[in-house]
Scaffold this motif. Structure first.
Motif, short mmCIF file in Angstrom:
data_model
loop_
_atom_site.label_atom_id
_atom_site.label_comp_id
_atom_site.label_asym_id
_atom_site.label_seq_id
_atom_site.Cartn_x
_atom_site.Cartn_y
_atom_site.Cartn_z
N ASP A 1 -5.92 -0.89 -4.89
CA ASP A 1 -5.37 -1.55 -3.70
C ASP A 1 -6.33 -2.65 -3.26
O ASP A 1 -7.37 -2.36 -2.68
N GLU A 2 -5.98 -3.90 -3.54
CA GLU A 2 -6.81 -5.05 -3.22
C GLU A 2 -8.26 -4.82 -3.62
O GLU A 2 -9.16 -4.86 -2.78
N SER B 1 0.84 -1.22 0.00
CA SER B 1 0.00 0.00 0.00
C SER B 1 0.86 1.25 0.00
O SER B 1 0.57 2.24 -0.68
#
Ligand SMILES: Nc1ncnc2c1ncn2[C@@H]1O[C@H](COP(=O)(O)OP(=O)(O)O)[C@@H](O)[C@H]1O
Ligand SMILES: [Mg+2]
Lengths: 221, 820
Positions: free
Chosen positions: A166-167, A45
């Motif tokens: 992000d994911e 991240s």
């Protein structure tokens, strides 16, 4: 498109400093679909936020579209971000008080686009993502997959050349996840560069390349 | 419940900041209100300290005209005599009194002292139902002309003069040079009527000539069961039969009967109620603020509440816990409020006209000391319950209905406020802003009103002028004796080093509205059936204009030839001249004193004076101007004028001459006392105290309301910003600039402000209308006042929005979005 040289990120800690990223050098070309993988806490991240120009407190050199980001002031970085980058978040981060339509409109409203034009752009995207029927619903009235669909649509709406995710499927069932990945694949085919953080090897297979991180270091790229 | 309270106490102890804020907000609202209420209670609500006070009425002579004080007259001696004789079927008693002042003689070795005095009928105290605490009442025999002189003294004088000893009875006081035997002592704080220090028998002459002067204050006690309507009808019958027996145009047609109390509070009521209304508004803002704080806290603790609910607490239990907390806070706030009130009340009283012997209302003649007594305490408690239960219920209910699912999943913490809560908080803030606006408009209005009142020039000099009063009563019973004494005194004062010139007049220039004179300008039609116009009387001696600095526009000043034996002359003011002889010279025209068919003489106008500022009594009705008459001619016409004001123009600081001036008066007659000695500047500053007081207080409440409303808005926006940090983070990540985020918060503040303006503006317009119907001198609110009040409020609100907005602008998307 992206060149990183010796990027490092430190967090000051009580006993000294903590290196969240160290010695990150890497190049990503226009049109790539990159998956960043690695264990929790490895700095994925952190790296994405640096790439996304949210973070400005780091060391090293970062060139985006030939611009030396590390030499730009705040305002210029902000402009660069608005021009080139779209975000997709793991927990969608749609605004609860706004309808689907209004959520999609937000990025446009920050980019001095006339009301009339915004309308046509939003309608285009709604159509393309097949969510025209949902445009007046609030996020709470949608399933997770539908919400993330809106999230991706929102990231895309200002026509960025780079999407950072992000994911994006972290909160979704695998079926829904697959749908998002197919969408990314299609966008990538249409020319958008995509960098996603993911835990799922399956998701990573949609991409063209995997970058693995551990303890803030690149262990393969 | 005890368990709940204990729990609430622990909760509050754990968050001292919140507790302090809530208690402070409540304490301010309740404290200020209790303090004001204590004054209202003393001045307006507390009954007269007499047995069955509701049966006491005040009587005026009246004609068939609308009931305003201007259309009624005080009683004449003749009327008192006749009404007393014939009204036995409706009244159990009928007393009369008049005010004067007597000088306590220098014979005792101390300097002579002026004493406010009431001359009363023998049964005056019996009618009221008060008895002397020591000694006895006057007897009927003492209330006769030529009877042995007796006096009843006030509690204060008893303490001062006789050290409170019972052997004061039978002692002799030298009053105006005449020995009076002390027969009684009145209870402490009793000074009715005329704020008297001593009482002497009225000993009315009831002679037919003097009997027509309307100078008697009449009070009667209704028989049990007699209604006001019945009394009115009976008095009409009595008046009719009296008139049939001796027809006279000036006979009253009926009695104007009002509850005794009413006469004392009527003038004060609108002003005090306006002040009280403002205080109540401030309390409302405080209570709304309190509710807002509780609500915000309920929202913050949602997670905890949800867990409790999950562990089995019923909604009722949750409600009770919240209520216990708000009640506890309200109790703390009330306790602190009472502390503020005990400190603030005396301050207010000192500041208020009620606190001043010189300007306070007639209520000060009774036991009306302001104190935090039972009714006041009851009021505070009621307020507590209202604030604690009423305003605490809402947040408590809100807390008890915390949404379990969202609160537990953590979505609650990050999520924005739900619509209902936001609307509720918004409504509270809008209400606060509206009330604050109302208060500010009121304050602005009063400021404007007050400014026009005080900036209007007086028309006479106020610098380097010393003034004081002297009463010439029984010591100088004839007009000649009074005129001579005044002349002699003027001669002495003029010889004092530092005195440039001296004059004597009545009434006091600052109290010009005190003395009205009935008149008929030649050629003008008198209003019927009264038969005369009313003007302000100014009795002067030659040189008045030079000494006071008033302006004579045309004609001449009085001369020494304008004496009792000379031709009757007068000077009118410009307003009078313009009204009756517009565009012409009034000099040479005639004005009659009294009714056209009355015994008073015609006066020839010899001069026209510039208008001066006069503080009107709105109850006087229409006044046609000011009439200057030579003092000698006024005295020759009526012996009721006994209070004279000397004005000295000085070359030095006026106060520095006090002792030499007193010595000069002693050379005229050592039995005379100069009282109310002050400078004209001081005297002028003492005027308009009620308005000043109202302005100060309403301004204060405006400020309080403003601050509380700003705090309330700040609290709401701050809470929302906290709740919306995630949203701001998302927006920042999607490309919003800091300015954009600030705009987001500011827009919300602006909406609330707009709502507050709309409601507050409407409410203020209504409030001003109501206030003006009660307080007619008040001007209409100009748009400027609204604009200014709005501007002040907008500034405060901007500041209150700025702080949370700035915090929103500093959002760090990485931090805000780290829910990942
Ligand atoms: N504000 C911060 N202060 C200190 N350490 C941080 C901060 N933010 C992240 N870290 C640490 O940096 C490391 C990398 O975090 P992150 O990039 O979020 O990891 P992930 O690979 O799971 O996304 C973690 O060990 C995390 O604890
Ligand atoms: Mg992460």
């Amino acid at each position: 498109m992206i060149i990183l040289r010796n990027i490092e990120k430190v967090y000051p800690l009580k006993g000294g400093v903590f290196y969240a990223l160290r010695n990150i050098s890497l190049e990503i070309k226009e049109g790539e679909f990159v998956s960043i993988m690695g264990p929790s806490g490895s700095g994925k991240s952190t790296l994405l936020h640096i790439l996304g120009l949210h973070d400005s407190a780091w060391g090293g050199e970062y060139f985006l579209h030939g611009e030396a980001v590390h030499q730009l002031d705040k305002k210029k970085r902000f402009d660069l971000q608005k021009k080139h980058i779209g975000f997709v978040f793991q927990s969608y981060h749609l605004l609860d008080d706004l309808t689907v339509y209004e959520n999609l409109e937000i990025p446009l409203s920050y980019r001095d686009i006339a009301k009339k034009e915004r309308e046509s752009v939003v309608c285009d995207v709604l159509d393309k993502f097949g969510i025209v029927g949902k445009k007046d619903l609030y996020p709470s009235q949608l399933s997770g997959g539908q919400q993330q669909l809106v999230g991706v649509a929102r990231a895309l709406i200002a026509k960025p050349s780079l999407i950072l995710a992000d994911e994006p499927t972290g909160n979704l069932h695998s079926d829904q996840g697959r749908e998002i990945m197919r969408l990314f694949k299609q966008l990538n085919a249409e020319g958008t560069t995509i960098i996603q953080v993911t835990h799922s090897e399956e998701n990573a297979t949609y991409g063209s390349r995997i970058i693995r991180l551990a303890d803030g270091l690149i262990i393969s790229k | 419940m005890l368990q709940d309270l204990r729990h609430a106490f622990r909760q509050l102890a754990k968050s001292p900041g919140f507790t302090a804020a809530a208690v402070l907000v409540l304490a301010l609202g309740i404290g200020v209100n209790t303090a004001i209420f204590s004054i209202v209670e003393a001045a307006l609500l507390r009954p007269l300290p007499f047995p069955e006070p509701d049966r006491l009425v005040r009587l005026h002579e009246a004609f068939d005209q609308p009931d305003t004080r201007a259309n009624t007259l005080n009683l004449s001696e003749l009327t008192v005599q006749q009404w007393r004789e014939h009204s036995g079927e409706i009244f159990t008693g009928f007393g009369a009194a008049t005010g004067t002042s007597l000088t306590l003689g220098a014979a005792t070795g101390t300097p002579p002292r002026y004493l406010p005095t009431a001359r009363v009928t023998a049964d005056f105290f019996t009618v009221l139902g008060v008895a002397p605490v020591l000694g006895r009442n006057f007897t009927a025999a003492e209330d006769k002309p030529g009877a042995a002189r007796t006096v009843i003294i006030g509690h204060d004088l008893w303490q001062r003069q006789f050290g409170g000893r019972s052997d004061a009875l039978g002692q002799v006081l030298l009053l105006d040079g005449t020995p009076h035997t002390v027969v009684g002592v009145m209870p402490p704080t009793f000074r009715h009527p005329y704020r008297a220090d001593i009482w002497v028998p009225l000993a009315a002459g009831f002679d037919a000539r003097a009997g027509r002067g309307h100078f008697l204050y009449g009070v009667a006690r209704l028989k049990p069961g007699v209604t006001a309507a019945a009394a009115d009808a009976a008095m009409r019958r009595i008046c009719a039969s009296l008139n049939a027996a001796a027809p006279d145009a000036s006979n009253p047609v009926r009695a104007y009967i009002r509850p005794l109390r009413e006469g004392f509070v009527a003038d004060l009521r609108p002003k005090l109620l306006a002040i009280y209304g403002a205080a109540l508004c401030a309390l409302l803002v405080a209570a709304a603020n309190f509710a807002g704080l509780l609500l915000a806290r309920a929202v913050e603790r949602e997670g905890e509440t949800a867990i409790r609910a999950a562990l089995g607490a019923s909604r009722r239990q949750l409600l009770r816990e919240s209520l216990a907390q708000s009640l506890l806070l309200a109790a703390l706030g009330t306790a602190a409020g009472l502390l503020i009130a005990t400190w603030f009340s005396p301050l207010l009283v000192a500041l208020s006209p009620e606190g001043s012997d010189a300007t306070g209302s007639a209520m000060r003649e009774f036991d009306h000391a302001v104190r935090l007594n039972l009714p006041v305490f009851g009021f505070a408690t009621g307020t507590l319950l209202l604030a604690g239960l009423g305003f605490g219920l809402l947040p408590a209910w809100r807390a008890s209905r915390a949404d379990l699912r969202s609160a537990m999943t953590g979505g609650g913490r990050g999520a924005t406020l739900d619509r209902g809560t936001r609307r509720l908080l918004g409504a509270l803030v809008v209400g606060e802003i509206a009330v604050a606006l109302m208060l500010l408009v009121g304050a602005g209005l009063l400021t404007g009103h007050f400014r026009t009142l005080v900036t209007q020039p007086w028309g006479f000099a106020t610098e380097n002028r010393l003034n004081f009063k002297v009463t010439l009563d029984q010591l100088y019973p004839t007009p000649e004796a009074r005129t001579q004494a005044l002349d002699k005194a003027l001669g002495e004062f003029r010889a004092v080093p530092g005195v440039r010139s001296a004059t004597v007049t009545l009434p006091h220039p600052v109290e010009a509205a005190r003395q009205l004179i009935s008149n008929n300008p030649a050629g003008a039609v008198p209003p019927e059936p009264r038969g005369f116009h009313l003007a302000y009387l100014r009795a002067t001696v030659p040189g008045y204009f030079a000494t006071t600095g008033e302006t004579l526009l045309r004609g001449r000043d009085f001369t020494t030839a304008d004496n009792a034996a000379g031709q009757h002359v007068c000077i009118v003011n410009e307003a009078f001249a313009r009204r009756y002889w517009p565009g012409k010279d009034a000099v040479g025209q005639l004005v009659k004193w009294g009714r056209l068919d009355g015994p008073r003489p015609w006066f020839t106008i010899v001069g026209v004076a510039a208008d001066t500022k006069i503080i009107e009594d709105p109850n006087d009705g229409e006044i046609n101007g000011t009439l200057h008459l030579p003092l000698a001619q006024v005295l020759a016409a009526s012996v009721t004028f006994n209070e004279f004001t000397f004005v000295l123009e000085t070359a030095v600081e006026p106060r520095s001459l006090e002792n030499t001036v007193r010595a000069a008066l002693a050379r005229v007659d050592p039995r005379l006392a100069a009282y109310e000695l002050s400078t004209m500047a001081e005297q002028v500053a003492l005027t308009r105290v009620t308005e000043r007081f109202a302005l100060t207080l309403i301004g204060l409440f405006g400020l309080l309301g403003l601050v509380l409303a700003a705090i309330g808005l700040y609290g709401l926006l701050a809470l929302q910003v906290t709740r919306r940090m995630r949203e701001f983070g998302i927006r920042a990540a999607l490309g919003s600039t800091a300015a954009g985020l600030i705009r987001l918060v500011a827009t919300q503040g602006a909406w609330l402000l707009t709502g507050g303006f709309v409601f507050g503006g409407a409410a203020a317009a209504i409030a001003v209308r109501i206030a003006r119907s009660q307080w007619p001198e008040l001007p209409a609110a100009s748009p400027l006042v609204f604009a200014l009040a709005g501007l002040v409020l907008a500034l405060a609100v901007s500041l209150a929005s700025w702080l949370p907005a700035r915090r929103a602008a500093r959002v760090d998307p990485i931090v805000a979005l780290r829910a990942e």
